[in-house]
Design a protein around this motif. Structure first.
Motif, PDB file in Angstrom:
ATOM      1  N   VAL A 184       0.850  -1.191   0.000  1.00  0.00           N
ATOM      2  CA  VAL A 184       0.000   0.000   0.000  1.00  0.00           C
ATOM      3  C   VAL A 184       0.884   1.240   0.000  1.00  0.00           C
ATOM      4  O   VAL A 184       1.814   1.354   0.813  1.00  0.00           O
ATOM      5  CB  VAL A 184      -0.927   0.028   1.240  1.00  0.00           C
ATOM      6  CG1 VAL A 184      -1.726   1.328   1.271  1.00  0.00           C
ATOM      7  CG2 VAL A 184      -1.853  -1.179   1.217  1.00  0.00           C
ATOM      8  N   ALA A 185       0.595   2.158  -0.905  1.00  0.00           N
ATOM      9  CA  ALA A 185       1.336   3.425  -0.962  1.00  0.00           C
ATOM     10  C   ALA A 185       0.732   4.390   0.059  1.00  0.00           C
ATOM     11  O   ALA A 185      -0.285   5.032  -0.219  1.00  0.00           O
ATOM     12  CB  ALA A 185       1.287   4.001  -2.371  1.00  0.00           C
ATOM     13  N   ILE A 186       1.306   4.468   1.211  1.00  0.00           N
ATOM     14  CA  ILE A 186       0.806   5.341   2.268  1.00  0.00           C
ATOM     15  C   ILE A 186       1.211   6.780   1.958  1.00  0.00           C
ATOM     16  O   ILE A 186       2.384   7.046   1.697  1.00  0.00           O
ATOM     17  CB  ILE A 186       1.369   4.920   3.644  1.00  0.00           C
ATOM     18  CG1 ILE A 186       0.987   3.471   3.936  1.00  0.00           C
ATOM     19  CG2 ILE A 186       0.885   5.840   4.742  1.00  0.00           C
ATOM     20  CD1 ILE A 186       1.615   2.914   5.199  1.00  0.00           C
ATOM     21  N   PRO A 187       0.257   7.715   1.946  1.00  0.00           N
ATOM     22  CA  PRO A 187       0.603   9.118   1.671  1.00  0.00           C
ATOM     23  C   PRO A 187       1.707   9.610   2.604  1.00  0.00           C
ATOM     24  O   PRO A 187       1.740   9.250   3.788  1.00  0.00           O
ATOM     25  CB  PRO A 187      -0.722   9.858   1.925  1.00  0.00           C
ATOM     26  CG  PRO A 187      -1.774   8.828   1.690  1.00  0.00           C
ATOM     27  CD  PRO A 187      -1.189   7.536   2.163  1.00  0.00           C
ATOM     28  N   SER A 188       2.595  10.418   2.069  1.00  0.00           N
ATOM     29  CA  SER A 188       3.772  10.841   2.833  1.00  0.00           C
ATOM     30  C   SER A 188       3.405  11.585   4.106  1.00  0.00           C
ATOM     31  O   SER A 188       4.078  11.428   5.134  1.00  0.00           O
ATOM     32  CB  SER A 188       4.669  11.713   1.958  1.00  0.00           C
ATOM     33  OG  SER A 188       3.952  12.842   1.475  1.00  0.00           O
ATOM     34  N   SER A 189       2.350  12.381   4.078  1.00  0.00           N
ATOM     35  CA  SER A 189       1.953  13.133   5.272  1.00  0.00           C
ATOM     36  C   SER A 189       1.477  12.195   6.374  1.00  0.00           C
ATOM     37  O   SER A 189       1.812  12.383   7.547  1.00  0.00           O
ATOM     38  CB  SER A 189       0.867  14.146   4.925  1.00  0.00           C
ATOM     39  OG  SER A 189      -0.277  13.488   4.373  1.00  0.00           O
ATOM     40  N   ILE A 190       0.686  11.182   5.986  1.00  0.00           N
ATOM     41  CA  ILE A 190       0.196  10.218   6.979  1.00  0.00           C
ATOM     42  C   ILE A 190       1.350   9.368   7.503  1.00  0.00           C
ATOM     43  O   ILE A 190       1.449   9.096   8.706  1.00  0.00           O
ATOM     44  CB  ILE A 190      -0.895   9.327   6.357  1.00  0.00           C
ATOM     45  CG1 ILE A 190      -2.114  10.170   5.964  1.00  0.00           C
ATOM     46  CG2 ILE A 190      -1.290   8.202   7.311  1.00  0.00           C
ATOM     47  CD1 ILE A 190      -3.204   9.386   5.276  1.00  0.00           C
ATOM     48  N   ARG A 191       2.225   8.986   6.604  1.00  0.00           N
ATOM     49  CA  ARG A 191       3.383   8.189   7.000  1.00  0.00           C
ATOM     50  C   ARG A 191       4.259   8.943   7.997  1.00  0.00           C
ATOM     51  O   ARG A 191       4.686   8.398   9.013  1.00  0.00           O
ATOM     52  CB  ARG A 191       4.193   7.819   5.761  1.00  0.00           C
ATOM     53  CG  ARG A 191       5.433   6.990   6.029  1.00  0.00           C
ATOM     54  CD  ARG A 191       6.240   6.829   4.742  1.00  0.00           C
ATOM     55  NE  ARG A 191       7.456   6.094   4.963  1.00  0.00           N
ATOM     56  CZ  ARG A 191       7.539   4.773   4.996  1.00  0.00           C
ATOM     57  NH1 ARG A 191       6.448   4.051   4.803  1.00  0.00           N
ATOM     58  NH2 ARG A 191       8.692   4.181   5.217  1.00  0.00           N
ATOM     59  N   ALA A 192       4.507  10.220   7.719  1.00  0.00           N
ATOM     60  CA  ALA A 192       5.331  11.033   8.614  1.00  0.00           C
ATOM     61  C   ALA A 192       4.678  11.163   9.989  1.00  0.00           C
ATOM     62  O   ALA A 192       5.349  11.097  11.025  1.00  0.00           O
ATOM     63  CB  ALA A 192       5.576  12.407   8.000  1.00  0.00           C
ATOM     64  N   ALA A 193       3.343  11.339   9.987  1.00  0.00           N
ATOM     65  CA  ALA A 193       2.635  11.469  11.267  1.00  0.00           C
ATOM     66  C   ALA A 193       2.699  10.171  12.071  1.00  0.00           C
ATOM     67  O   ALA A 193       2.895  10.192  13.290  1.00  0.00           O
ATOM     68  CB  ALA A 193       1.180  11.866  11.007  1.00  0.00           C
TER      69      ALA A 193
END
Length: 339
Positions: free
Chosen positions: A275-284
């Motif tokens: 799954v390609a997790i959005p970078s903003s969600i991943r960073a959080a």
């Protein structure tokens, strides 16, 4: 006439574990803030290191003033928040990263982890007369991923808090030494930038320490080192499963002790792979992960008394020094031979 106190109980009184949890969370958040400062960055101090030091200072400096009501919440922080932190740690790795390491990299990681654990337990007990828990915790911190591995193993074997703290301290000490030593060794080892990244990722204790060492050399070294290191982190799962099996066998339990958080960690790695997790969600989520682990470390520090550490003596430090030499020298031989 008798009067009944109708004042509502405080939130802390109505929820017994909340005060201890709040204290650990405040220390964890403060550790994140301190670790982001220029001073801490210059010394490559991670939030986990800062958190346990803060907890130790508070727990030992103000022990007579800390209420017993803190204990339940501190225990929950050490147990449940730690497990959640280990699970989210899987977001740092994917199976594509593991495949990029190649067969040689996987073999080197596996040999480093297995040999360091075996040497640590054997030497700790035979050479230094340590109990099995202290030897195993110290070896796990050196072999896999530093403080995170120590805390994960602690959840399976359930040792005294002081033994966990001394194992974490050895990781901090020798991992920090690596930060200064490895860049100085690089010109004399006969390794190119990528091979030195393999060597760094396979032998340096903490992920943050690996980044610090490899970044001092260059981007090619950093890329190789981080991937190899995170692949080494993945080997925490089989180690925890084996420890759970041994605990069941030695303790006479009918069922194997399964560290479910380790399997959940593996599940997060799998999810991160497809799954390609959005970078903003991943960073959080990664920031939340660091906060959870720092909170668990702070709680551990508050509950640890230095008198217990003194009782262990210098022997765990000697063991960590032996493992440091094995990783530095033996890891180099492996990279030259198999890399």
């Amino acid at each position: 006439m008798a009067f009944v106190d109708s004042r509502p109980a405080s939130v802390f009184q109505s929820i017994p574990w909340l005060s201890g949890m709040a204290l650990a969370a405040v220390l964890g958040a403060l550790a994140l803030w301190v670790s982001g400062s220029a001073w801490a960055s210059a010394w490559h101090l991670s939030a986990l290191t800062v958190a346990i030091v803060m907890g130790l200072v508070l727990g030992n400096g103000a022990s007579s003033h800390l209420p017993a009501s803190l204990t339940p919440g501190l225990g929950i922080a050490q147990r449940h928040l730690l497990r959640a932190g280990v699970v989210l740690y899987g977001l740092r790795l994917s199976f594509q990263d593991v495949a990029a390491v190649g067969a040689a990299g996987l073999l080197i990681d596996a040999v480093v982890v297995a040999s360091t654990l075996g040497l640590g337990v054997w030497a700790g007990r035979r050479w230094f007369g340590l109990d099995r828990d202290t030897a195993l915790l110290t070896a796990a911190g050196s072999a896999i991923c530093g403080a995170a591995a120590v805390l994960a193993v602690e959840r399976v074997i359930r040792p005294e808090a002081g033994k966990v703290t001394i194992a974490v301290a050895t990781v901090v000490l020798f991992g920090t030494l690596n930060i200064f030593l490895y860049p100085q060794l690089y010109p004399h080892l006969g390794l190119d930038a990528t091979a030195f990244g393999l060597y760094t990722g396979a032998t340096v204790h903490e992920v943050a320490q690996v980044v610090a060492v490899a970044s001092a050399i260059g981007p090619d070294t950093a890329d190789a080192a981080v991937v190899v290191k995170l692949t080494r982190v993945l080997m925490l799962v089989p180690v925890l499963l084996v420890l759970g099996w041994r605990k069941a066998r030695n303790g006479g339990e009918r069922a194997m002790v399964v560290p479910w958080f380790a399997l959940a960690f593996l599940g997060v790695v799998a999810l991160n792979s497809v799954v390609a997790i959005p970078s903003s969600i991943r960073a959080a989520l990664l920031a939340l992960d660091t906060f959870l682990l720092a909170t668990a470390m702070a709680a551990l520090g508050v509950e640890t008394r230095l008198s217990r550490l003194r009782a262990l003596g210098p022997k765990p430090l000697f063991l960590a020094a032996v493992l440091f030499l094995w990783l530095s020298v033996g890891g180099y031989v492996l990279v030259r031979w198999l890399g």
